[in-house]
Write an enzyme that holds these catalytic residues in place. Structure first.
Site, PDB file in Angstrom:
ATOM      1  CB  SER A  74      -0.896   0.007   1.249  1.00  0.00           C
ATOM      2  OG  SER A  74      -1.520   1.257   1.433  1.00  0.00           O
ATOM      3  CE1 TYR A 110      -4.312  -2.110   4.883  1.00  0.00           C
ATOM      4  CE2 TYR A 110      -3.398   0.096   4.677  1.00  0.00           C
ATOM      5  CZ  TYR A 110      -3.916  -1.035   4.094  1.00  0.00           C
ATOM      6  OH  TYR A 110      -4.039  -1.112   2.724  1.00  0.00           O
TER       7      TYR A 110
END
Length: 260
Positions: free
Chosen positions: A146, A159
């Site tokens: 990401s 995350y």
């Protein structure tokens, strides 16, 4: 399909295929002569996806499996690697979490779940499929990280940590495995429309539909790009967050309403 090359894989394995990016990748790789091996936890969604991909001409194998079940996952991956010899493995399964709207912080059980799925299960997936690839001296592994891997966002600490770990691991693998003929690519999406994305707090600039993201990822994988990051404006901005002094990056995030 008459032959298999890294840029045109005959057999593609996708974990987390029932998610937004995973489902779109399955659809874009579905064509006559190709085998798709799709893993997910949502049996109904997986069945629907398999039907759609089969209608496009692909041969589809599905596996309803919780990747945190280490023994079952390892057994399945080693069996399917031996039987089907995937050319391309897309390590895509993931979870997200946040500090909650009142800023109470992440619960430990949620932190652990994110790390178990996003990082530990991802590394375990690679560990299970890699021996067969190394024996064949060819193959490709794509790790879905990401843009959040560049700099931690205050609202999603675990995350960001999991995706940063995946990015570093993939970059290290690429250097190690390139001489053996195995391609390793790190994919760093920005915001892509999905249930997980909708549940994330904070602004979502330059939001892409999953179909656009999947097409971009496929092109990048075919060209063996080391890092496949998008969209450009968000990629450029988050890259600078990693380069600038941490204090300046933190102030920028606050101004953009990403602060805790």
């Amino acid at each position: 399909m008459t032959g298999s090359t890294p840029s045109s894989p005959h057999t593609v394995l996708i974990t987390g295929a029932t998610g937004g990016i995973g489902g779109a990748l399955a659809q874009i790789y579905a064509e006559a002569g190709r085998t798709l091996i799709l893993q997910g936890r949502n049996a109904m969604r997986l069945e629907e996806l398999a039907g759609s991909c089969t209608a496009r001409g692909a041969r589809v194998l599905t596996e309803v499996l919780d990747l945190t079940d280490r023994q079952a996952t390892d057994q399945w991956l080693r069996q399917v690697s031996l039987a089907e010899a995937p050319d391309l493995v897309i390590v895509n399964a993931g979870l997200n979490n946040n500090i909650s709207s009142d800023g109470a912080g992440e619960r430990w059980q949620d932190i652990r779940s994110v790390l178990e799925v996003n990082l530990i299960a991802a590394l375990a997936t690679i560990d299970a499929v890699l021996p067969m690839m190394r024996a064949r001296k060819r193959g490709q592994i794509a790790l879905i990280s990401s843009l959040a891997a560049y700099h931690g966002l205050p609202i999603t600490p675990s995350y960001c940590a999991s995706k940063a770990g995946l990015k570093a691991y993939g970059e290290a693998l690429r250097g190690w495995l390139a001489p053996e003929g195995i391609w390793v690519n790190v994919v760093m999406p920005g915001y892509v429309e999905s249930k997980m994305c909708r549940e994330m707090r904070g602004p979502k600039p330059f939001l892409w539909p999953p179909e656009r993201a999947a097409a971009y990822i496929r092109r990048g994988l075919a060209r063996n790009r080391a890092r496949i990051s998008f969209p450009f404006p968000l990629n450029f901005g988050t890259w600078w967050l990693a380069v600038l002094p941490a204090g300046i990056s933190w102030r920028i995030l606050r101004l953009l309403n990403y602060g805790a």
